[in-house]
Design an enzyme around this catalytic site. Structure first.
Site, short mmCIF file in Angstrom:
data_model
loop_
_atom_site.label_atom_id
_atom_site.label_comp_id
_atom_site.label_asym_id
_atom_site.label_seq_id
_atom_site.Cartn_x
_atom_site.Cartn_y
_atom_site.Cartn_z
N ASP A 111 0.84 -1.19 0.00
CA ASP A 111 0.00 0.00 0.00
C ASP A 111 0.88 1.24 0.00
O ASP A 111 1.79 1.36 0.82
CB ASP A 111 -0.90 -0.01 1.24
CG ASP A 111 -1.97 1.07 1.17
OD1 ASP A 111 -2.31 1.52 0.06
OD2 ASP A 111 -2.46 1.46 2.25
N TYR A 113 1.14 5.73 -0.54
CA TYR A 113 0.76 6.91 0.26
C TYR A 113 0.91 8.13 -0.64
O TYR A 113 1.64 9.05 -0.31
CB TYR A 113 1.73 6.95 1.46
CG TYR A 113 1.50 7.90 2.58
CD1 TYR A 113 0.25 8.12 3.15
CD2 TYR A 113 2.58 8.59 3.14
CE1 TYR A 113 0.09 8.97 4.23
CE2 TYR A 113 2.42 9.44 4.22
CZ TYR A 113 1.17 9.62 4.75
OH TYR A 113 1.02 10.46 5.83
N HIS A 118 -3.80 13.88 1.18
CA HIS A 118 -3.98 12.90 2.25
C HIS A 118 -2.75 12.88 3.17
O HIS A 118 -2.88 12.88 4.39
CB HIS A 118 -4.21 11.51 1.67
CG HIS A 118 -4.25 10.43 2.70
ND1 HIS A 118 -5.31 10.27 3.57
CD2 HIS A 118 -3.35 9.46 3.02
CE1 HIS A 118 -5.06 9.24 4.38
NE2 HIS A 118 -3.87 8.74 4.07
N ARG A 127 1.23 13.87 13.45
CA ARG A 127 2.52 14.42 13.87
C ARG A 127 2.46 15.93 14.02
O ARG A 127 3.17 16.68 13.34
CB ARG A 127 3.61 14.02 12.85
CG ARG A 127 3.89 12.52 12.83
CD ARG A 127 4.77 12.08 11.69
NE ARG A 127 4.07 12.11 10.40
CZ ARG A 127 3.24 11.15 9.96
NH1 ARG A 127 3.03 10.06 10.68
NH2 ARG A 127 2.66 11.26 8.79
N GLU A 182 -10.32 3.80 3.93
CA GLU A 182 -9.42 4.51 3.03
C GLU A 182 -9.82 4.16 1.61
O GLU A 182 -9.72 3.00 1.20
CB GLU A 182 -7.95 4.15 3.30
CG GLU A 182 -7.50 4.69 4.66
CD GLU A 182 -6.01 4.62 4.92
OE1 GLU A 182 -5.48 5.54 5.57
OE2 GLU A 182 -5.38 3.65 4.47
N GLU A 184 -9.23 3.81 -2.06
CA GLU A 184 -7.99 3.69 -2.83
C GLU A 184 -8.25 3.00 -4.16
O GLU A 184 -9.30 2.39 -4.37
CB GLU A 184 -6.95 2.87 -2.04
CG GLU A 184 -6.71 3.40 -0.64
CD GLU A 184 -5.44 2.86 0.01
OE1 GLU A 184 -4.56 2.37 -0.74
OE2 GLU A 184 -5.34 2.95 1.24
N ASP A 216 -9.03 0.22 2.25
CA ASP A 216 -8.01 -0.19 3.23
C ASP A 216 -8.51 0.20 4.63
O ASP A 216 -8.08 1.20 5.20
CB ASP A 216 -6.69 0.51 2.89
CG ASP A 216 -5.57 0.15 3.85
OD1 ASP A 216 -5.64 -0.92 4.47
OD2 ASP A 216 -4.63 0.95 3.98
N ARG A 220 -7.71 3.63 13.53
CA ARG A 220 -6.79 4.75 13.76
C ARG A 220 -6.18 4.74 15.15
O ARG A 220 -5.05 5.22 15.35
CB ARG A 220 -7.51 6.08 13.53
CG ARG A 220 -8.05 6.27 12.15
CD ARG A 220 -6.97 6.19 11.11
NE ARG A 220 -7.51 6.40 9.76
CZ ARG A 220 -6.79 6.24 8.66
NH1 ARG A 220 -5.52 5.86 8.72
NH2 ARG A 220 -7.34 6.44 7.49
N GLN A 223 -3.50 2.07 15.14
CA GLN A 223 -2.42 2.54 14.26
C GLN A 223 -1.55 3.60 14.96
O GLN A 223 -0.31 3.52 14.92
CB GLN A 223 -3.05 3.14 13.00
CG GLN A 223 -2.05 3.70 11.99
CD GLN A 223 -2.77 4.38 10.82
OE1 GLN A 223 -3.99 4.36 10.71
NE2 GLN A 223 -1.99 4.98 9.92
N LYS A 236 -4.17 -2.09 10.31
CA LYS A 236 -4.66 -2.18 8.93
C LYS A 236 -4.72 -3.61 8.40
O LYS A 236 -5.21 -3.83 7.30
CB LYS A 236 -3.75 -1.34 8.01
CG LYS A 236 -3.95 0.17 8.17
CD LYS A 236 -2.91 0.93 7.41
CE LYS A 236 -3.06 2.42 7.61
NZ LYS A 236 -4.17 3.00 6.82
N THR A 240 -8.72 -5.92 4.12
CA THR A 240 -8.67 -4.95 3.02
C THR A 240 -9.65 -5.46 1.99
O THR A 240 -9.60 -6.63 1.60
CB THR A 240 -7.25 -4.88 2.43
OG1 THR A 240 -6.33 -4.57 3.47
CG2 THR A 240 -7.16 -3.81 1.35
N GLU A 342 -9.98 12.30 7.99
CA GLU A 342 -9.83 13.60 7.34
C GLU A 342 -11.17 14.32 7.25
O GLU A 342 -11.26 15.53 7.48
CB GLU A 342 -9.27 13.44 5.93
CG GLU A 342 -7.86 12.88 5.85
CD GLU A 342 -7.50 12.50 4.43
OE1 GLU A 342 -7.78 11.34 4.04
OE2 GLU A 342 -6.97 13.35 3.70
O1 LIG Z 1 0.82 9.34 8.03
C1 LIG Z 1 0.72 8.26 8.62
O2 LIG Z 1 1.42 7.97 9.58
C2 LIG Z 1 -0.27 7.26 8.21
C3 LIG Z 1 -0.89 7.27 7.04
C4 LIG Z 1 -1.91 6.32 6.69
O3 LIG Z 1 -2.59 5.70 7.50
C5 LIG Z 1 -2.21 6.14 5.28
C6 LIG Z 1 -1.90 4.84 4.65
O4 LIG Z 1 -2.27 3.70 4.97
C7 LIG Z 1 -1.39 5.03 3.30
C8 LIG Z 1 -2.46 5.62 2.47
O5 LIG Z 1 -3.52 4.98 2.36
O6 LIG Z 1 -2.28 6.69 1.89
CA LIG Z 2 -3.99 2.88 2.97
MG LIG Z 3 -5.87 -2.80 5.11
#
Ligand SMILES: O=C(O)/C=C/C(=O)CC(=O)CC(=O)O
Ligand SMILES: [Ca+2]
Ligand SMILES: [Mg+2]
Length: 397
Positions: A111, A113, A118, A127, A182, A184, A216, A220, A223, A236, A240, A342
């Site tokens: 996966d 990013y 996003h 962060r 998510e 995607e 996906d 949270r 995670q 995650k 999926t 988001e």
């Molecule tokens: O920025 C992070 O730490 C986490 C990001 C995600 O959870 C997103 C991820 O799984 C990737 C994506 O779908 O864009």
């Molecule tokens: Ca993802």
């Molecule tokens: Mg997943």
């Protein structure tokens, strides 16, 4: 023009011809089908070719681009030349009489990013106090390896995962309280590559067969507590979901667009100026039937061709059935965000639904459906079908 009577503005016209795997009430043997209008063409029955009777697309995907193109043009001929009508008709089944299965056997699952919006949104929420994008983000398509065994077809129930999360700064255990989606787009590898030999960015369509939709599912709270420093893990890996129809790249020639201008110069192996695989797909996310977002795929910073070049540049090889997903598709506007974290801005701005309820994250019983369309050659739009899932309460042993 096809001799079939297609429903008006079907997304499964003659320019689409996506592949899937189905069973019927009268035949439990899963086989390959092609969607056309509101029907499914039974390829195993029509062709007698055992490659279409294996119960997964993998054997056909492994045959490579010449086979893919040859079959695609034959199917188009069967469905357009009335001379074939009598032979083909017995192998057309009403779509609502079949059950669609997982279309391919997932080998490895990666996966990415690749949506800048996003990544910036998640960076701000996960962060705070650091720059929204990490220093590497504009230099390489960031990704992680996921769990291929829990990639399942649309309709598979989503059991709310349980696990560890922080509650007021203390580790706690229980059902996720921040279950998310998510939206995607997934890319399915057909042709394997050789271990030790990278796949160049311009060889994308020699390896990748087609495109599906991906949800996906993401917990949270799990995670946020587990992901430093190795990245997403149990948050995650519980499920999926993918759409049952795989749209061949060959159907997407009208959807190809130039990717956005990149702010930083790219290293040569990621230079895609002669392989612009931006795709003008328009996604829709529905929660309990109501549209909550329309994520635009065309603005994705990194393309699938670059993702493939990057994931093999160290010599890692591809296998038939590898699935790599784009990462959450989010656009700049609020109603273009591809995840609830988001859309509700980390829970601070609940979404208001037409039934008068609000949502931050998913409740048990909620149903999420993602659809997408793309421009087609005849000026119409082709459909990717849908990927759906309903949340079930945590299963207690
Ligand atoms: O920025 C992070 O730490 C986490 C990001 C995600 O959870 C997103 C991820 O799984 C990737 C994506 O779908 O864009
Ligand atoms: Ca993802
Ligand atoms: Mg997943």
């Amino acid at each position: 023009m096809t001799w079939l009577d297609l429903p008006e503005s079907t997304g499964f016209g003659i320019t689409n011809l996506p592949y899937g795997v189905f069973v019927t009430d009268s035949s439990a043997a899963p086989r390959t089908g092609v969607a056309i209008g509101d029907q499914v063409l039974d390829l195993a029955g029509l062709t007698g070719d055992p490659v279409h009777a294996t119960g997964s697309l993998n054997a056909f995907l492994a045959q490579g681009p010449e086979s893919w193109a040859a079959l695609r043009s034959m199917i188009a001929a069967w469905l357009t030349d009335p001379a074939h009508r009598e032979r083909v008709t017995p192998h057309l089944l009403p779509m609502d009489s079949v059950t669609l299965r997982m279309p391919f056997e997932v080998a490895d699952y990666v996966d990415f990013y690749s949506s800048r919006d996003h990544a910036e949104n998640l960076g701000r929420m996960f962060r705070p106090g650091s720059p929204a994008l990490t220093p590497n983000w504009k230099h390489l398509p960031i990704g992680y390896h996921g769990r291929s065994g829990t990639v399942q077809v649309s309709g598979t129930p989503v059991t709310r995962p349980q696990g560890q999360y922080l509650a007021d700064g203390t580790p706690a255990f229980g059902p996720s309280r921040r279950l998310d989606i998510e939206a995607e787009v997934g890319f399915v590898v057909g042709v394997p590559s050789v271990l030790g030999t990278p796949v160049p960015v311009h060889d994308f369509s020699s390896y990748v067969f087609g495109v599906c939709l991906v949800n996906d599912w993401s917990a949270r709270d799990l995670q946020a507590w587990e992901y430093v420093p190795l990245g997403p893990f149990l948050g995650k890996s519980f499920l999926t979901s993918v759409s049952p129809w795989v749209v061949p790249l060959a159907a997407l020639s009208e959807a190809r667009v130039k990717p956005p201008v990149r702010d930083e110069p790219l290293l040569p192996y990621l230079d895609d100026s002669d392989a612009p695989w931006g795709l003008d797909l328009s996604l829709e996310v529905r929660l309990n039937g109501e549209v909550v977002s329309r994520p635009p795929f065309r603005g994705m910073y990194w393309t699938a061709a670059q993702q493939l070049a990057h994931l093999t540049v160290n010599g890692a090889s591809l296998r038939t059935g590898d699935l790599f997903a784009s990462g959450t598709v989010s656009g700049p506007a609020r109603d273009e965000r591809g995840s609830l974290i988001e859309l509700s801005w980390d829970g601070a701005e609940p979404l208001e639904l037409p039934d008068g309820t609000t949502r931050t994250f998913l409740q048990d019983g909620d149903e999420i459906t993602i659809t997408a369309t793309a421009p087609a050659a005849d000026g119409s739009h082709l459909s990717f079908g849908h990927v759906t899932g309903t949340i079930r309460p945590t299963a207690l042993p």
